[in-house]
Write an enzyme that holds these catalytic residues in place. Sequence first.
Site, PDB file in Angstrom:
ATOM      1  NE  ARG A 130      -3.712   2.123   2.615  1.00 39.00           N
ATOM      2  CZ  ARG A 130      -3.675   2.757   3.782  1.00 39.00           C
ATOM      3  NH1 ARG A 130      -2.941   2.266   4.781  1.00 39.00           N
ATOM      4  NH2 ARG A 130      -4.355   3.867   3.971  1.00 39.00           N
ATOM      5  CG  HIS A 134      -1.767   4.828  -1.006  1.00 41.85           C
ATOM      6  ND1 HIS A 134      -2.686   5.352  -0.126  1.00 41.85           N
ATOM      7  CD2 HIS A 134      -2.379   3.756  -1.577  1.00 41.85           C
ATOM      8  CE1 HIS A 134      -3.801   4.635  -0.160  1.00 41.85           C
ATOM      9  NE2 HIS A 134      -3.627   3.657  -1.035  1.00 41.85           N
ATOM     10  CG  HIS A 257      -8.598  -3.919  -2.700  1.00 44.25           C
ATOM     11  ND1 HIS A 257      -9.682  -3.146  -3.053  1.00 44.25           N
ATOM     12  CD2 HIS A 257      -7.641  -3.048  -2.281  1.00 44.25           C
ATOM     13  CE1 HIS A 257      -9.397  -1.867  -2.857  1.00 44.25           C
ATOM     14  NE2 HIS A 257      -8.157  -1.782  -2.400  1.00 44.25           N
ATOM     15  CD1 TRP A 273     -11.834  -5.998  -0.666  1.00 41.60           C
ATOM     16  CD2 TRP A 273     -10.009  -5.719   0.588  1.00 41.60           C
ATOM     17  NE1 TRP A 273     -11.619  -4.645  -0.551  1.00 41.60           N
ATOM     18  CE2 TRP A 273     -10.501  -4.443   0.212  1.00 41.60           C
ATOM     19  CE3 TRP A 273      -8.849  -5.786   1.374  1.00 41.60           C
ATOM     20  CZ2 TRP A 273      -9.883  -3.258   0.607  1.00 41.60           C
ATOM     21  CZ3 TRP A 273      -8.239  -4.606   1.773  1.00 41.60           C
ATOM     22  CH2 TRP A 273      -8.750  -3.353   1.396  1.00 41.60           C
TER      23      TRP A 273
END
Length: 382
Positions: A130, A134, A257, A273
């Site tokens: 992540r 990002h 995810h 998820w």
Amino acid sequence: MSFAALRSSLRKSVNVRAVQRVGRNNANTFRRYTTETPAPAPKKSNVGLYAGLGAAVVGGIAFYIYSSDSDAAKTAGTALKSGAQSAKVAANYVPTKADYIKVYNKIAEVLDSAGDVDYDDGSYGPVLLRLAWHSSGTYDKETNTGGSNYATMRFEPESLHGANAGLKVARDLMEKVHEEFPWISYGDLWTLAGVAAVQEMGGPKIPWRPGRIDGFAAQATPDGRLPDASQGSDHLRNIFYRMGFNDQEIVALSGAHALGRCHRDRSGFDGPWTFSPITVTNDYFTLLWNEKWVWRKWDGPKQLEDKKTHSLMMLPTDYVLVEDKSFKKWVKAYAEDQDLWFKDFSNAVSRLFELGIPTSQFVSSEPWVLPTIDEQSEEKKQ
């Protein structure tokens, strides 16, 4: 003194000190600065030399930057750093692939250390991916700003943007790695961590190459460039089209995810998820396509849960992938063929990590495929 004159002075100063330093260490290396045809790249590590040259360049830049508080000064300083990186690439004065593999191996150690502190599901892999995502996903192709080149999430207010909530965990982990390998840029370190996370958790190989430089707060991006999980298909397209991705790549990248979970104290959303949140599979797509999803009745933000077990979740931006006709066909394709998704995911992530980086900064004309820890172990046995 004008900036042009100062820049000329800095370049001369940096070049003289670099040549003197290199000349004292190795006569053959010195000749690379005095001939038009560079000698073949040395097989041994250049990391010490790279650090020395970097110190000389940064020292000269710092003289200008810290004599001025203006954003223009810091932007100019970044331009000089980019030029210095390009010059080192052209002269083969950069760390070797073996040096970066050492960093990769250290990151792989960090991944599993999550089990020692009972963090999430026993791996830091999802939060490190992540961080890489990002730091790269802020790129805007129209203005050629954002992306991983400057690692601007180190600065406020970007580090405090809502989409980056919880990523201090990942940045702090990588800070410890950076202390051991201070020659690597944060942009290279963070994206390499994303590569290691995917590969060490059973995912596809992610071609990667170094060459990013560290910028300043002046290059930080405004809030709103990363996906808002509460939005719909138009929002997804606005975010990803801005980076240069198409509908197929939006779906492929959404497959990340498969890893990790949401936290109420970060995004406000809650839950994983998939049933295997620390293993890279196409389960995200198979579950999204095959399970019955209903809106969760709770006091948190709007999200879905699987009707069968009530233990999994999907975000509004996940669910639109099976509601939108163009997205839906790719969800079905990836649910039926994990190899296809691995291929498309690898291509999209590799490109994501390189958005906005000048080609001249890269140390290799083509991305590298780095071996996993298991592959390195097998190679040693042979």
